[in-house]
Design a protein around this motif. Structure first.
Motif, short mmCIF file in Angstrom:
data_model
loop_
_atom_site.label_atom_id
_atom_site.label_comp_id
_atom_site.label_asym_id
_atom_site.label_seq_id
_atom_site.Cartn_x
_atom_site.Cartn_y
_atom_site.Cartn_z
N ALA A 75 -40.14 15.66 32.69
CA ALA A 75 -39.99 16.94 33.41
C ALA A 75 -41.20 17.85 33.28
O ALA A 75 -41.15 19.01 33.68
N SER A 76 -42.28 17.35 32.69
CA SER A 76 -43.49 18.17 32.60
C SER A 76 -44.70 17.27 32.45
O SER A 76 -44.58 16.09 32.12
N ALA A 77 -45.86 17.86 32.68
CA ALA A 77 -47.10 17.20 32.29
C ALA A 77 -47.22 17.27 30.77
O ALA A 77 -46.53 18.05 30.12
N MET B 155 -47.72 9.05 26.62
CA MET B 155 -47.35 10.37 27.16
C MET B 155 -48.55 11.03 27.83
O MET B 155 -48.44 11.62 28.90
N ARG B 156 -49.68 10.95 27.17
CA ARG B 156 -50.86 11.67 27.63
C ARG B 156 -51.44 11.08 28.91
O ARG B 156 -51.87 11.81 29.81
N ASP B 157 -51.44 9.75 28.99
CA ASP B 157 -52.19 9.09 30.05
C ASP B 157 -51.34 8.52 31.19
O ASP B 157 -51.82 8.38 32.31
N ASP B 158 -50.12 8.15 30.88
CA ASP B 158 -49.36 7.36 31.86
C ASP B 158 -48.07 8.00 32.35
O ASP B 158 -47.56 7.61 33.39
N MET B 159 -47.51 8.92 31.58
CA MET B 159 -46.25 9.52 32.02
C MET B 159 -46.50 10.52 33.14
O MET B 159 -47.45 11.31 33.07
N LYS B 160 -45.66 10.45 34.16
CA LYS B 160 -45.74 11.38 35.28
C LYS B 160 -44.39 12.07 35.45
O LYS B 160 -43.35 11.47 35.16
N ILE B 161 -44.44 13.28 35.96
CA ILE B 161 -43.20 14.00 36.23
C ILE B 161 -42.34 13.17 37.17
O ILE B 161 -42.82 12.67 38.19
N MET C 290 -38.45 16.43 28.47
CA MET C 290 -37.49 15.43 28.94
C MET C 290 -36.26 16.13 29.47
O MET C 290 -35.73 17.03 28.81
N LYS C 291 -35.81 15.70 30.64
CA LYS C 291 -34.62 16.31 31.24
C LYS C 291 -33.49 15.28 31.31
O LYS C 291 -33.69 14.17 31.81
N PHE C 292 -32.34 15.68 30.82
CA PHE C 292 -31.14 14.83 30.84
C PHE C 292 -30.73 14.52 32.28
O PHE C 292 -30.68 15.41 33.12
N LEU C 293 -30.44 13.26 32.56
CA LEU C 293 -29.88 12.91 33.87
C LEU C 293 -28.40 12.56 33.74
O LEU C 293 -27.54 13.19 34.34
N ARG C 294 -28.09 11.55 32.94
CA ARG C 294 -26.67 11.19 32.73
C ARG C 294 -26.55 10.23 31.57
O ARG C 294 -27.51 9.60 31.16
N ARG C 295 -25.35 10.15 31.02
CA ARG C 295 -25.03 9.09 30.06
C ARG C 295 -24.82 7.80 30.82
O ARG C 295 -24.44 7.83 32.00
N LEU C 296 -25.03 6.69 30.16
CA LEU C 296 -24.61 5.42 30.75
C LEU C 296 -23.08 5.35 30.71
O LEU C 296 -22.44 5.99 29.88
#
Length: 153
Positions: free
Chosen positions: A69-71, A40-46, A102-108
DNA sequence: GCCAACGTTGGC
DNA sequence: GCCAACGTTGGC
């Protein structure tokens, strides 16, 4: 763009809970594992895409898609002595744990059960979810594995 | 509920 | 730095 998989126990926090959250967004608190934190800290990007996985339930599997959805920012639940995620070694001056939104996009269209994922170990060679003894709650997914998993939907 | 496979802690 | 003890994860 990077791709990820996050686990959650649906009795604790499910894909429906994320879909029903204000702005369909919730902070991903409670991660208390260094490897998962470092992702989360190093590799996740918005904008990174994320599989939402239901664990410790019947059946476990991938149930939806969300996005980062955030840094990263300090996980304040570590500061609260009344919270189950309290960590006395973390404090606001020197936070040990971070989280992202985290932002919801859709269910599978349908759940992809773990059992089915395991049957594709050839196409998914190296996928952390099906490595023996895997306990990570946040893991990277390669673009190839991401596309393959979505093709199972 | 069982238990394998971890990760963490702390004495030395 | 080693490693035994302990706690947790999570499929089954």
């Amino acid at each position: 763009m990077n791709y990820w998989l996050i686990k959650s126990e649906p009795e604790d926090f499910s894909i429906e809970d994320l879909a029903n959250a204000p702005n369909r967004t919730e902070h991903w608190d409670g991660v208390r594992n260094y490897q998962a934190r470092n992702f989360m800290r190093d590799d996740m990007k918005i904008g990174d895409r994320v599989f939402f996985y239901h664990s410790n339930c019947k059946p476990p599997g991938i149930v939806g898609l969300c996005e980062v959805a955030s840094a990263p920012y300090p996980d304040h639940t570590a500061f609260d002595a009344n919270c189950k995620y309290f960590d006395p070694k973390s404090n606001p001056e020197e936070p040990r744990w971070v989280m992202v939104d985290m932002k919801f996009l859709r269910r599978l269209k349908r759940m992809i059960p773990l059992q089915e994922i395991k049957q594709h170990s050839d196409a998914l060679d190296g996928f952390a979810l099906i490595r023996r003894g895997n306990r990570l709650s946040i893991m990277p997914v390669s673009k190839e594995h991401w596309d393959f998993l979505l093709s199972l939907e």
